[in-house]
Design an enzyme around this catalytic site. Sequence first.
Site, short mmCIF file in Angstrom:
data_model
loop_
_atom_site.label_atom_id
_atom_site.label_comp_id
_atom_site.label_asym_id
_atom_site.label_seq_id
_atom_site.Cartn_x
_atom_site.Cartn_y
_atom_site.Cartn_z
N TRP A 140 -22.13 -17.88 -4.86
CA TRP A 140 -21.17 -18.79 -5.49
C TRP A 140 -19.80 -18.10 -5.51
CZ3 TRP A 140 -19.99 -18.81 -11.23
CH2 TRP A 140 -19.16 -19.89 -11.57
N ASP A 187 -28.65 -15.63 -12.58
CA ASP A 187 -27.75 -16.74 -12.83
C ASP A 187 -28.59 -18.01 -12.68
OD1 ASP A 187 -25.75 -18.59 -13.07
OD2 ASP A 187 -24.53 -17.86 -11.41
N LYS A 206 -25.23 -28.92 -14.96
CA LYS A 206 -25.94 -29.74 -13.98
C LYS A 206 -27.12 -30.49 -14.58
CE LYS A 206 -23.32 -27.96 -10.69
NZ LYS A 206 -22.62 -26.89 -11.43
#
Length: 476
Positions: A192, A273, A309
């Site tokens: 990311w 993560d 999300k």
Amino acid sequence: MASTMLSLASVSPSASLSTHETPKGKVKLGRSFLSLNKERNNLFAKTESFGRISMVAAVNVSKFEGVTMAPPDPILGVSEAFKASTNQSKLNLGVGAYRTEELQPYVLDVVKKAENLMIERGENKEYLPIEGLAAFNKVTAELLFGADNPVIKQQKVATVQGLSGTGSLRLAAALIERYFPGAKVLISSPTWGNHKNIFNDSRVPWSEYRYYDPKTVGLDFEGMISDIKAAPEGSFVLLHGCAHNPTGIDPTPDQWEKIADVIQEKNHIPFFDVAYQGFASGSLDTDAASVRLFAARGLELLVAQSYSKNLGLYAERIGAINVVCTSSDTATRVKSQLKRIARPMYSNPPVHGARIVANVVGDPTLFGEWKAEMEMMAGRIKNVRQKLYDNLTAKDKSGKDWSFILKQIGMFSFTGLNKAQTENMTNKWHVYMTKDGRISLAGLSLAKCEYLSDAIIDSYHNSQKGEASPTAPTKG
């Protein structure tokens, strides 16, 4: 007599030349007098040299003159370009945000119900403690590890509410910088885009381990294991708990076991993560399996969480940092230092998103409804992924194997397109995506799959070809 000409444009803000105002509103520099021309709002220096008059315009130089223009964000900049486009066929596949089949933002029904509960209760807007909402911290740790997990029962987890995933990662990075000076963080190549920014700003050194194999558009598992083994003992290894961003390529359960073996052998510290729990597979437990595997081995680890999300709380900035320790006493001390770091950084976290999560996860009825909605969202993305694959295989007569699209998981697909090919996607087909070839399937509808497959096939075969994406490990 020699000429004495002064140009104020050459005078820097830090120049030692003294300046002061005269009673008549003139600015005096040494023996020269500058008159204020109010009509033009400019200063002029007037000097005499052999009967000639020279006028030199003076510039009021900003003290921020040395601040340069920052480059646009590689992900958020895609949305800005998309908004500026007037083409009717345009697609925004850059930002990872869920959209309906009509490509509209989606607020979960269960979130609306949780907010109505908050209104009915008349809850206030008082400051939260530094560590956040206690009810949120309890349910988020239980959701991640399982309520019956020994690390929960024995209070070995230090949990602090953070500003979504980014803020939680930033807290952990500050903890590493303060208590593990010189320790390196290993991050996957690619990863990311914000990971490197977070560690750079925290002054935490990092290097990359191999992850993506452009030849197979899959996982370079041997390279990954080799690089983790070669890292200095006691390094932090940043792992994506599920739905790897940007590739969508996850290790298998057996591969996770081997990754844990190497990390344990090297005395590394796993740092997860977790941004997509429940959103990748549709199952909260399945998507947390990697984290629970490491915790079951008795390893100390860090886990950053986000609810952007899986609950669609993008703008609420709600997440957490969890640190699993060997004892409850250690966890208490770690939590105290996380709070100490948070206090001068942002004082305390926002309450709205925390209450939504606490209400949803803490209420059996709402929790069940949430799981059903997650399955629906994950299912829509799986259907889009299948439809895109079907269109690509039906339309592309070159024999290229597109099956990697089905092997990937989560909201992203790593197409393997290089920079020139992604530019063709945008310039010719008005498909807005990141330059590394990642597309967000959450921003794609079934109706648009055929159009996207045409764009991918054209860009892949007819645009300049080069390296599919960078894979060589780098350092920061």
